[in-house]
Design an enzyme around this catalytic site. Structure first.
Site, mmCIF file in Angstrom:
data_model
loop_
_atom_site.group_PDB
_atom_site.id
_atom_site.type_symbol
_atom_site.label_atom_id
_atom_site.label_comp_id
_atom_site.label_asym_id
_atom_site.label_seq_id
_atom_site.Cartn_x
_atom_site.Cartn_y
_atom_site.Cartn_z
ATOM 1 N N MET A 163 18.435 2.214 6.632
ATOM 2 C CA MET A 163 19.595 1.168 6.880
ATOM 3 C C MET A 163 20.120 0.203 5.659
ATOM 4 O O MET A 163 20.579 -0.793 6.257
ATOM 5 C CB MET A 163 18.962 0.142 8.446
ATOM 6 C CG MET A 163 18.629 1.047 9.586
ATOM 7 S SD MET A 163 19.112 0.484 11.238
ATOM 8 C CE MET A 163 18.381 -0.912 11.127
ATOM 9 N N LEU A 195 17.826 -3.204 0.961
ATOM 10 C CA LEU A 195 16.798 -2.137 0.347
ATOM 11 C C LEU A 195 15.748 -3.171 0.288
ATOM 12 O O LEU A 195 15.738 -4.223 -0.896
ATOM 13 C CB LEU A 195 17.171 -1.395 -0.774
ATOM 14 C CG LEU A 195 17.504 -0.177 -0.001
ATOM 15 C CD1 LEU A 195 18.020 1.367 -1.027
ATOM 16 C CD2 LEU A 195 17.234 0.235 1.346
ATOM 17 N N HIS A 204 10.798 -0.223 0.527
ATOM 18 C CA HIS A 204 11.987 1.441 0.916
ATOM 19 C C HIS A 204 12.009 1.911 -0.336
ATOM 20 O O HIS A 204 11.474 2.864 -0.334
ATOM 21 C CB HIS A 204 13.436 0.884 0.852
ATOM 22 C CG HIS A 204 13.642 0.024 2.398
ATOM 23 N ND1 HIS A 204 14.154 -1.311 2.385
ATOM 24 C CD2 HIS A 204 14.336 0.939 3.856
ATOM 25 C CE1 HIS A 204 14.046 -1.665 3.986
ATOM 26 N NE2 HIS A 204 14.408 -0.046 4.394
ATOM 27 N N GLY A 240 8.360 5.100 7.226
ATOM 28 C CA GLY A 240 7.285 4.082 6.820
ATOM 29 C C GLY A 240 6.905 4.075 8.312
ATOM 30 O O GLY A 240 6.867 3.668 9.084
ATOM 31 N N LYS A 242 5.068 1.424 8.817
ATOM 32 C CA LYS A 242 5.311 0.151 9.331
ATOM 33 C C LYS A 242 6.590 0.142 10.888
ATOM 34 O O LYS A 242 5.514 -0.347 11.763
ATOM 35 C CB LYS A 242 6.673 -0.716 8.446
ATOM 36 C CG LYS A 242 7.313 -1.564 8.732
ATOM 37 C CD LYS A 242 6.864 -2.787 9.075
ATOM 38 C CE LYS A 242 7.353 -4.389 8.774
ATOM 39 N NZ LYS A 242 8.896 -4.258 9.536
ATOM 40 N N ASP A 243 6.922 1.523 11.195
ATOM 41 C CA ASP A 243 7.590 1.477 12.053
ATOM 42 C C ASP A 243 6.773 3.211 13.267
ATOM 43 O O ASP A 243 6.692 4.127 12.818
ATOM 44 C CB ASP A 243 8.825 2.054 11.936
ATOM 45 C CG ASP A 243 10.218 1.142 11.169
ATOM 46 O OD1 ASP A 243 9.969 0.633 12.363
ATOM 47 O OD2 ASP A 243 10.077 0.891 10.329
ATOM 48 N N ARG A 303 14.941 -7.707 7.509
ATOM 49 C CA ARG A 303 14.953 -9.175 8.186
ATOM 50 C C ARG A 303 14.007 -10.482 8.130
ATOM 51 O O ARG A 303 13.689 -11.218 8.419
ATOM 52 C CB ARG A 303 14.692 -8.620 9.779
ATOM 53 C CG ARG A 303 15.619 -7.634 10.573
ATOM 54 C CD ARG A 303 15.074 -7.678 12.655
ATOM 55 N NE ARG A 303 15.960 -6.884 12.755
ATOM 56 C CZ ARG A 303 15.954 -5.458 13.286
ATOM 57 N NH1 ARG A 303 14.764 -4.676 12.642
ATOM 58 N NH2 ARG A 303 16.640 -4.631 13.623
HETATM 59 P P1 AMP Z 1 14.738 0.822 7.949
HETATM 60 O O1 AMP Z 1 15.559 0.442 6.776
HETATM 61 O O2 AMP Z 1 13.487 -0.700 8.270
HETATM 62 O O3 AMP Z 1 15.443 1.925 9.152
HETATM 63 O O4 AMP Z 1 13.437 1.012 7.075
HETATM 64 C C1 AMP Z 1 13.970 2.988 6.812
HETATM 65 C C2 AMP Z 1 12.026 3.219 6.780
HETATM 66 O O5 AMP Z 1 12.298 2.689 5.071
HETATM 67 C C3 AMP Z 1 11.752 3.130 7.233
HETATM 68 O O6 AMP Z 1 11.190 4.673 7.711
HETATM 69 C C4 AMP Z 1 10.209 2.416 7.558
HETATM 70 O O7 AMP Z 1 9.766 1.983 8.348
HETATM 71 C C5 AMP Z 1 10.105 2.011 6.263
HETATM 72 N N1 AMP Z 1 9.923 0.781 5.952
HETATM 73 C C6 AMP Z 1 10.278 -0.677 6.344
HETATM 74 N N2 AMP Z 1 9.713 -1.459 6.062
HETATM 75 C C7 AMP Z 1 8.579 -0.691 5.286
HETATM 76 C C8 AMP Z 1 7.369 -1.698 4.599
HETATM 77 N N3 AMP Z 1 7.300 -2.776 4.591
HETATM 78 N N4 AMP Z 1 6.501 -0.872 4.107
HETATM 79 C C9 AMP Z 1 6.522 1.026 4.065
HETATM 80 N N5 AMP Z 1 7.680 1.578 4.837
HETATM 81 C C10 AMP Z 1 8.820 0.372 5.167
#
Ligand code: AMP
Length: 295
Positions: free
Chosen positions: A42, A45, A49, A159, A161-162, A199
């Protein structure tokens, strides 16, 4: 200001919002024998990411990063409108990594007038995030399936993380026979332990310090598990108390669950995952830790 080298790298990056063109370009790469990887994001970055992008670059011949803040995964009261957006900065971070294509559609590109079909997320979407964010995973799986159709990559990188999201995506890929391999990558943390998140920019210094209670609680549980503790209840309470000891942090859930079913484990036989979600001020944070389990 970007350096000249970064500007040159950005100018070589193919950035597109066009759904049909993206599909055609990806298919052409595959016909030429290239292994295509997709990293859905999203935007806003950070190094978390970028770790997915680097892994994708290592394992694939052609790397596509999608950047799309998906309105369908935010409930009406959530932070869709104030979610951080920084496309220019994102491109400057991606270009030097050798990303081949950035797919950055608008909301109208993804959800034209009349859009009315969704992925029905099953039982794994009910607890934890599902309880506090009703409809969230319906939106996530819908956009992920659409991205997989538009960018029919061979591999897609997510990730850990989720955690619940990665499990649901793996489930959907298996259930719907999607011809894609899902790679789940480790959590990237700041040097003090805080899991990187788009965030985190909302946290003021005091809140950032308070937010460390999440990773501290998880780390303590990890150590206690390593010392032989197998009571899921005791480990959960340790995490809860660590977080509750920090005023200003409001726990939404803390749980020690089965890694595949997400059901709470009173006793850990082999492996578990500790999941936490909490609010620090108006910022919602999630984190997790594997217990007895490798990535
Ligand atoms: P988002 O932009 O938050 O939707 O995250 C995009 C991708 O990056 C998702 O697969 C998340 O799980 C991964 N991600 C977000 N934060 C982290 C982190 N701290 N370590 C590893 N992967 C991450």
């Amino acid at each position: 200001m970007q350096s000249n080298a970064t500007l040159r790298a950005i100018s070589k990056l193919s950035v597109t919002a066009a759904v049909d063109e993206t599909y055609r370009l990806v298919k052409a790469q595959q016909r030429a024998g290239k292994r295509v990887g997709l990293v859905p994001t999203m935007g806003a970055l950070h190094a978390g990411h970028l770790s997915l992008v680097e892994r994708c670059r290592r394992e694939c011949d052609y790397t596509v990063v999608s950047i799309f803040v998906n309105p369908k995964q935010f409930a009406p009261h959530e932070d869709f409108s104030k979610y951080p957006r920084s496309l220019e900065d994102d491109l400057a971070k991606l270009a030097p990594l050798g990303v081949d294509m950035v797919f950055a559609p608008t909301v109208e590109d993804m959800y034209p007038a009349g859009f009315d079909s969704y992925v029905d997320a099953g039982n794994l979407a009910v607890p934890w995030e599902g309880e506090f964010r009703p409809g969230h995973f319906r939106g996530v799986l819908t956009v992920v399936l659409k991205l997989f159709q538009i960018v029919p990559a061979d591999l897609a990188y997510f990730g850990r993380k989720d955690y619940q999201q990665s499990l649901l995506v793996r489930r959907m890929v298996a259930d719907l026979n999607l011809p894609m391999k899902i790679v789940v990558c480790p959590i990237v943390r700041d040097s003090d332990g805080l899991a990187l998140s788009s965030r985190n920019v909302f946290l003021i210094a005091e809140q950032r310090r308070q937010a460390l209670s999440l990773s501290r609680g998880l780390q303590l549980a990890h150590q206690r598990f390593g010392d032989g503790e197998r009571s899921g209840v005791k480990l959960r309470e340790l995490i809860r108390q660590t977080i509750a000891g920090e005023p200003g942090v409001e726990i939404e859930y803390a749980a020690v669950v089965d890694p595949e079913t997400l059901v709470e484990l009173p006793r850990i036989e082999k492996t578990a995952v500790a999941l936490v979600a909490a609010r620090v001020g108006s910022t919602r944070l999630i984190d997790n830790e594997l217990l007895g389990k490798d990535e």
